[in-house]
Design a protein around this motif. Sequence first.
Motif, short mmCIF file in Angstrom:
data_model
loop_
_atom_site.label_atom_id
_atom_site.label_comp_id
_atom_site.label_asym_id
_atom_site.label_seq_id
_atom_site.Cartn_x
_atom_site.Cartn_y
_atom_site.Cartn_z
N ALA A 23 0.83 -1.21 0.00
CA ALA A 23 0.00 0.00 0.00
C ALA A 23 0.86 1.25 0.00
CB ALA A 23 -0.91 -0.01 1.21
N LYS A 26 2.16 3.00 -3.47
CA LYS A 26 1.18 3.28 -4.51
C LYS A 26 0.99 4.80 -4.65
CE LYS A 26 -2.54 1.51 -6.79
NZ LYS A 26 -2.48 0.59 -7.86
N GLU A 79 -13.18 13.90 -11.98
CA GLU A 79 -13.09 13.19 -10.70
C GLU A 79 -14.30 12.28 -10.48
OE1 GLU A 79 -10.94 12.92 -8.02
OE2 GLU A 79 -9.50 13.82 -9.38
N ARG A 80 -15.48 12.80 -10.82
CA ARG A 80 -16.70 12.04 -10.52
C ARG A 80 -16.95 10.91 -11.51
NH1 ARG A 80 -20.96 16.60 -8.48
NH2 ARG A 80 -19.89 17.01 -6.52
N SER A 81 -16.58 11.10 -12.77
CA SER A 81 -17.03 10.14 -13.77
C SER A 81 -15.93 9.37 -14.49
CB SER A 81 -17.85 10.86 -14.84
OG SER A 81 -18.92 11.54 -14.24
N ARG A 83 -12.24 9.35 -13.74
CA ARG A 83 -10.97 8.97 -13.13
C ARG A 83 -10.99 7.51 -12.72
NH1 ARG A 83 -7.62 11.91 -8.34
NH2 ARG A 83 -6.04 10.32 -8.15
N SER A 85 -9.96 4.88 -10.37
CA SER A 85 -9.54 4.96 -8.98
C SER A 85 -8.24 4.21 -8.76
CB SER A 85 -10.63 4.37 -8.09
OG SER A 85 -10.15 4.25 -6.78
N GLY A 87 -7.63 3.06 -6.01
CA GLY A 87 -8.01 2.03 -5.05
C GLY A 87 -7.78 2.42 -3.61
N ILE A 88 -6.90 3.39 -3.38
CA ILE A 88 -6.63 3.81 -2.01
C ILE A 88 -6.49 5.33 -1.94
CG2 ILE A 88 -5.47 1.75 -1.13
CD1 ILE A 88 -2.81 3.14 -1.79
N ARG A 89 -6.64 5.84 -0.73
CA ARG A 89 -6.32 7.25 -0.48
C ARG A 89 -5.50 7.28 0.80
NH1 ARG A 89 -9.27 11.84 1.51
NH2 ARG A 89 -11.04 10.51 1.97
N THR A 90 -4.37 7.97 0.73
CA THR A 90 -3.51 8.03 1.91
C THR A 90 -3.62 9.41 2.56
OG1 THR A 90 -1.64 8.86 0.67
CG2 THR A 90 -1.84 6.47 0.79
N VAL A 91 -3.03 9.54 3.74
CA VAL A 91 -3.02 10.83 4.44
C VAL A 91 -2.28 11.87 3.59
CG1 VAL A 91 -2.23 12.02 6.53
CG2 VAL A 91 -3.11 9.70 6.68
N THR A 94 -4.59 13.34 0.98
CA THR A 94 -5.51 14.30 1.58
C THR A 94 -4.80 15.61 1.89
OG1 THR A 94 -6.70 12.46 2.54
CG2 THR A 94 -7.19 14.62 3.46
N GLN B 25 -5.60 5.83 4.35
CA GLN B 25 -6.82 6.41 4.94
C GLN B 25 -8.04 5.59 4.57
OE1 GLN B 25 -7.02 10.53 3.82
NE2 GLN B 25 -7.53 11.10 5.88
N GLU B 26 -8.07 5.17 3.31
CA GLU B 26 -9.18 4.33 2.85
C GLU B 26 -8.74 3.52 1.64
OE1 GLU B 26 -11.97 7.54 2.06
OE2 GLU B 26 -11.55 7.35 -0.09
N ALA B 27 -9.42 2.40 1.42
CA ALA B 27 -9.10 1.57 0.26
C ALA B 27 -10.41 1.00 -0.28
CB ALA B 27 -8.17 0.44 0.66
N ASP B 28 -10.50 0.86 -1.61
CA ASP B 28 -11.76 0.31 -2.13
C ASP B 28 -11.67 -1.20 -2.31
OD1 ASP B 28 -10.75 -0.08 -4.69
OD2 ASP B 28 -11.32 1.94 -5.33
N PHE B 31 -9.31 -2.83 -4.86
CA PHE B 31 -7.90 -2.78 -4.47
C PHE B 31 -7.58 -3.90 -3.48
CE2 PHE B 31 -4.62 -1.40 -1.45
CZ PHE B 31 -3.58 -1.07 -2.31
#
Lengths: 196, 95
Positions: A23, A26, A79-81, A83, A85, A87-91, A94, B25-28, B31
Amino acid sequence: MAQEKQMTHEESLELIQSMINTARHKVADDGFHLILWGVLVIICSLLNYFFFQAGYGNWSGLPWLFMPVVGVPAGIIYERSFRRSAGIRTVVDTNIKYLWWSYGVALFLVLFYSGSIQVSPVPYILMITGMVTFASGLMLRFRPMMAGGVVFFILTLACLWVQPVDQLLLEALGVFLGYIIPGIILRRLSKSQADV
Amino acid sequence: MFKPLDPLLHSELRLAVMSLLISVQEADFSFLKEKTGATAGNLSVQLNKLAEGGYITIEKSFKGNYPQTTCRITKAGIKAFEDYVNALKSYIGKK
């Protein structure tokens, strides 16, 4: 992966380590926004420059008003339609997002202030753009973006020796080197990760 | 005296999911499925067990026309994961 396989303690630790490393390496950003805003800024800078040279005076800055009208909806729609993904978002992702929101506010203030006192906003825009680009590059550990930030800083100083109208050309050059090139590299990196 | 290992975490797939979620923070869902190599059905069952235990939250939404399931680790999940790792260390260290 088996549902209830009995693991030894060593196997458990190895699994934890390998998943954390997966993770961590990425990159979630796909460079789209750098390229979008880069192209828009270059178009507006060049239009502003040519309109001024053609003698339109104060009206030559009009293209800038259309930039957020095109850029903001295009960014939201992507972004909404569209992109794909990561699969993850990290600190870090953000924090970078909040940093660019703050940049948007600072940019508005610079434009408002420089318009009020009738000075060229370009050196100040290059300065704060350099700061946000360099900081984002540091947080992502992405050297092309850090280099882009340095380019903005150098061009900020270069503005000292350039007429205000010609500073627009420096801005276009800065955005090409500082946004478009790192954006394209980031996009390729993101696609190669997705294809793995 | 050895601490008992949390049975909710001492399972290969659930531990893999928690290890992925601890560093982001989050993962789908897709993934997690790709990185763990689990089947969708199995992963779904194990995610629900973790959610019932209060270790993760699951949020279902739409991205464009596609459904998206996003998982986040909770504070209780982080605490349980840290306790699990500390327990593992004590086992391995005293071997």
